[in-house]
Design a protein around this motif. Structure first.
Motif, PDB file in Angstrom:
ATOM      1  N   MET A  73       0.839  -1.172   0.000  1.00  0.00           N
ATOM      2  CA  MET A  73       0.000   0.000   0.000  1.00  0.00           C
ATOM      3  C   MET A  73       0.887   1.239   0.000  1.00  0.00           C
ATOM      4  SD  MET A  73      -2.924   1.422   2.625  1.00  0.00           S
ATOM      5  CE  MET A  73      -3.626  -0.165   2.883  1.00  0.00           C
ATOM      6  N   ALA A  74       0.449   2.284  -0.631  1.00  0.00           N
ATOM      7  CA  ALA A  74       1.239   3.494  -0.789  1.00  0.00           C
ATOM      8  C   ALA A  74       1.148   4.441   0.408  1.00  0.00           C
ATOM      9  CB  ALA A  74       0.795   4.231  -2.049  1.00  0.00           C
ATOM     10  N   ILE A  75       0.233   4.190   1.340  1.00  0.00           N
ATOM     11  CA  ILE A  75       0.091   5.023   2.530  1.00  0.00           C
ATOM     12  C   ILE A  75       0.816   4.355   3.692  1.00  0.00           C
ATOM     13  CG2 ILE A  75      -1.501   6.084   4.176  1.00  0.00           C
ATOM     14  CD1 ILE A  75      -1.703   7.287   1.386  1.00  0.00           C
ATOM     15  N   ILE A  76       1.710   5.092   4.312  1.00  0.00           N
ATOM     16  CA  ILE A  76       2.490   4.586   5.446  1.00  0.00           C
ATOM     17  C   ILE A  76       2.075   5.352   6.692  1.00  0.00           C
ATOM     18  CG2 ILE A  76       4.805   4.333   6.400  1.00  0.00           C
ATOM     19  CD1 ILE A  76       5.770   4.326   3.437  1.00  0.00           C
ATOM     20  N   LEU A  77       1.840   4.625   7.775  1.00  0.00           N
ATOM     21  CA  LEU A  77       1.462   5.249   9.037  1.00  0.00           C
ATOM     22  C   LEU A  77       2.710   5.520   9.871  1.00  0.00           C
ATOM     23  CD1 LEU A  77      -1.608   3.001   9.650  1.00  0.00           C
ATOM     24  CD2 LEU A  77      -1.670   5.459   9.311  1.00  0.00           C
ATOM     25  N   ARG A  78       2.849   6.734  10.326  1.00  0.00           N
ATOM     26  CA  ARG A  78       4.001   7.158  11.129  1.00  0.00           C
ATOM     27  C   ARG A  78       3.587   7.514  12.562  1.00  0.00           C
ATOM     28  NH1 ARG A  78       8.014   5.175   8.193  1.00  0.00           N
ATOM     29  NH2 ARG A  78       8.153   6.105   6.142  1.00  0.00           N
ATOM     30  N   LEU A  79       2.524   6.903  13.044  1.00  0.00           N
ATOM     31  CA  LEU A  79       2.018   7.196  14.383  1.00  0.00           C
ATOM     32  C   LEU A  79       3.067   6.900  15.445  1.00  0.00           C
ATOM     33  CD1 LEU A  79      -0.309   8.077  16.187  1.00  0.00           C
ATOM     34  CD2 LEU A  79      -1.154   5.724  16.128  1.00  0.00           C
ATOM     35  N   ASP A  80       3.809   5.822  15.283  1.00  0.00           N
ATOM     36  CA  ASP A  80       4.823   5.466  16.279  1.00  0.00           C
ATOM     37  C   ASP A  80       5.883   6.555  16.418  1.00  0.00           C
ATOM     38  OD1 ASP A  80       5.735   4.882  13.711  1.00  0.00           O
ATOM     39  OD2 ASP A  80       6.821   3.092  14.319  1.00  0.00           O
ATOM     40  N   ARG A  81       6.258   7.165  15.315  1.00  0.00           N
ATOM     41  CA  ARG A  81       7.268   8.225  15.336  1.00  0.00           C
ATOM     42  C   ARG A  81       6.755   9.466  16.073  1.00  0.00           C
ATOM     43  NH1 ARG A  81       9.310   9.958   9.622  1.00  0.00           N
ATOM     44  NH2 ARG A  81       7.214  10.812   9.566  1.00  0.00           N
ATOM     45  N   VAL A  82       5.499   9.839  15.794  1.00  0.00           N
ATOM     46  CA  VAL A  82       4.927  11.019  16.443  1.00  0.00           C
ATOM     47  C   VAL A  82       4.741  10.753  17.939  1.00  0.00           C
ATOM     48  CG1 VAL A  82       2.952  12.600  16.493  1.00  0.00           C
ATOM     49  CG2 VAL A  82       3.806  11.748  14.310  1.00  0.00           C
ATOM     50  N   LEU A 111       0.378  10.390   8.540  1.00  0.00           N
ATOM     51  CA  LEU A 111       0.189   9.678   7.273  1.00  0.00           C
ATOM     52  C   LEU A 111       1.207  10.151   6.253  1.00  0.00           C
ATOM     53  CD1 LEU A 111      -3.682  10.041   7.062  1.00  0.00           C
ATOM     54  CD2 LEU A 111      -2.418   8.062   7.869  1.00  0.00           C
ATOM     55  N   GLU A 112       1.784   9.207   5.544  1.00  0.00           N
ATOM     56  CA  GLU A 112       2.772   9.536   4.514  1.00  0.00           C
ATOM     57  C   GLU A 112       2.452   8.746   3.251  1.00  0.00           C
ATOM     58  OE1 GLU A 112       7.457   8.611   3.884  1.00  0.00           O
ATOM     59  OE2 GLU A 112       6.857   9.367   5.851  1.00  0.00           O
ATOM     60  N   TYR A 113       2.527   9.422   2.125  1.00  0.00           N
ATOM     61  CA  TYR A 113       2.309   8.762   0.837  1.00  0.00           C
ATOM     62  C   TYR A 113       3.657   8.422   0.233  1.00  0.00           C
ATOM     63  CZ  TYR A 113       1.232   8.015  -4.052  1.00  0.00           C
ATOM     64  OH  TYR A 113       1.138   7.486  -5.306  1.00  0.00           O
ATOM     65  N   GLN A 114       3.787   7.164  -0.167  1.00  0.00           N
ATOM     66  CA  GLN A 114       5.020   6.730  -0.844  1.00  0.00           C
ATOM     67  C   GLN A 114       4.618   6.031  -2.135  1.00  0.00           C
ATOM     68  OE1 GLN A 114       7.506   3.689   1.088  1.00  0.00           O
ATOM     69  NE2 GLN A 114       9.192   5.118   0.794  1.00  0.00           N
ATOM     70  N   ARG A 115       5.022   6.596  -3.238  1.00  0.00           N
ATOM     71  CA  ARG A 115       4.670   6.056  -4.548  1.00  0.00           C
ATOM     72  C   ARG A 115       5.209   4.645  -4.691  1.00  0.00           C
ATOM     73  NH1 ARG A 115       3.017   8.925  -8.904  1.00  0.00           N
ATOM     74  NH2 ARG A 115       3.718  10.830  -7.861  1.00  0.00           N
ATOM     75  N   GLU A 116       4.350   3.737  -5.149  1.00  0.00           N
ATOM     76  CA  GLU A 116       4.770   2.363  -5.373  1.00  0.00           C
ATOM     77  C   GLU A 116       5.392   2.234  -6.755  1.00  0.00           C
ATOM     78  OE1 GLU A 116       1.269  -0.026  -4.791  1.00  0.00           O
ATOM     79  OE2 GLU A 116       1.505   0.004  -2.625  1.00  0.00           O
ATOM     80  N   GLU A 117       6.399   1.418  -6.844  1.00  0.00           N
ATOM     81  CA  GLU A 117       7.039   1.176  -8.140  1.00  0.00           C
ATOM     82  C   GLU A 117       6.132   0.298  -8.984  1.00  0.00           C
ATOM     83  OE1 GLU A 117      11.025  -0.225  -7.950  1.00  0.00           O
ATOM     84  OE2 GLU A 117      11.512   1.080  -6.265  1.00  0.00           O
ATOM     85  N   LYS A 118       5.990   0.661 -10.257  1.00  0.00           N
ATOM     86  CA  LYS A 118       5.176  -0.130 -11.169  1.00  0.00           C
ATOM     87  C   LYS A 118       6.014  -1.270 -11.706  1.00  0.00           C
ATOM     88  CE  LYS A 118       2.122   3.560 -12.489  1.00  0.00           C
ATOM     89  NZ  LYS A 118       1.514   4.318 -13.588  1.00  0.00           N
ATOM     90  N   LYS A 119       5.413  -2.442 -11.716  1.00  0.00           N
ATOM     91  CA  LYS A 119       6.099  -3.616 -12.270  1.00  0.00           C
ATOM     92  C   LYS A 119       5.955  -3.626 -13.776  1.00  0.00           C
ATOM     93  CE  LYS A 119       5.256  -6.310  -8.140  1.00  0.00           C
ATOM     94  NZ  LYS A 119       4.638  -7.483  -7.568  1.00  0.00           N
ATOM     95  N   THR A 120       7.048  -3.895 -14.459  1.00  0.00           N
ATOM     96  CA  THR A 120       7.001  -3.981 -15.926  1.00  0.00           C
ATOM     97  C   THR A 120       6.928  -5.437 -16.334  1.00  0.00           C
ATOM     98  OG1 THR A 120       9.403  -3.912 -16.004  1.00  0.00           O
ATOM     99  CG2 THR A 120       8.265  -1.833 -16.281  1.00  0.00           C
ATOM    100  N   PRO A 121       6.144  -5.731 -17.365  1.00  0.00           N
ATOM    101  CA  PRO A 121       5.980  -7.124 -17.795  1.00  0.00           C
ATOM    102  C   PRO A 121       7.217  -7.715 -18.441  1.00  0.00           C
ATOM    103  CG  PRO A 121       4.593  -5.645 -19.116  1.00  0.00           C
ATOM    104  CD  PRO A 121       5.343  -4.839 -18.123  1.00  0.00           C
TER     105      PRO A 121
END
Length: 73
Positions: A1-10, A63-73
């Motif tokens: 998933m592209a959303i990462i939770l940073r609650l532990d850091r805060v 909440l942090e958004y991290q772009r996921e790498e697209k897999k190439t066929p």
């Protein structure tokens, strides 16, 4: 998933334990622990609002958004 939770850091920055945050926000330790470890698929805005109020932070601090790498066929 592209959303990462940073609650532990805060929480660490605020020196707040899971038990204290759970009591102040009004949600169970189990649900808060699942949120902290990223084992949830959704977060209610009311829960996010309460967490931000208690931790004196912005949703973007948790909440942090991290772009996921697209897999190439």
């Amino acid at each position: 998933m592209a959303i990462i939770l940073r609650l532990d850091r805060v929480m660490a920055d605020r020196k707040m334990s899971l038990n204290e945050l759970s009591e102040r926000v009004g949600i169970s330790n189990v649900n808060l622990s699942n949120l902290k470890t990223g084992k949830v698929k959704a977060v209610r805005f009311s829960t996010l609002d309460a967490i931000c109020e208690v931790l004196d932070c912005q949703p973007g601090d948790i909440l942090e958004y991290q772009r996921e790498e697209k897999k190439t066929p």
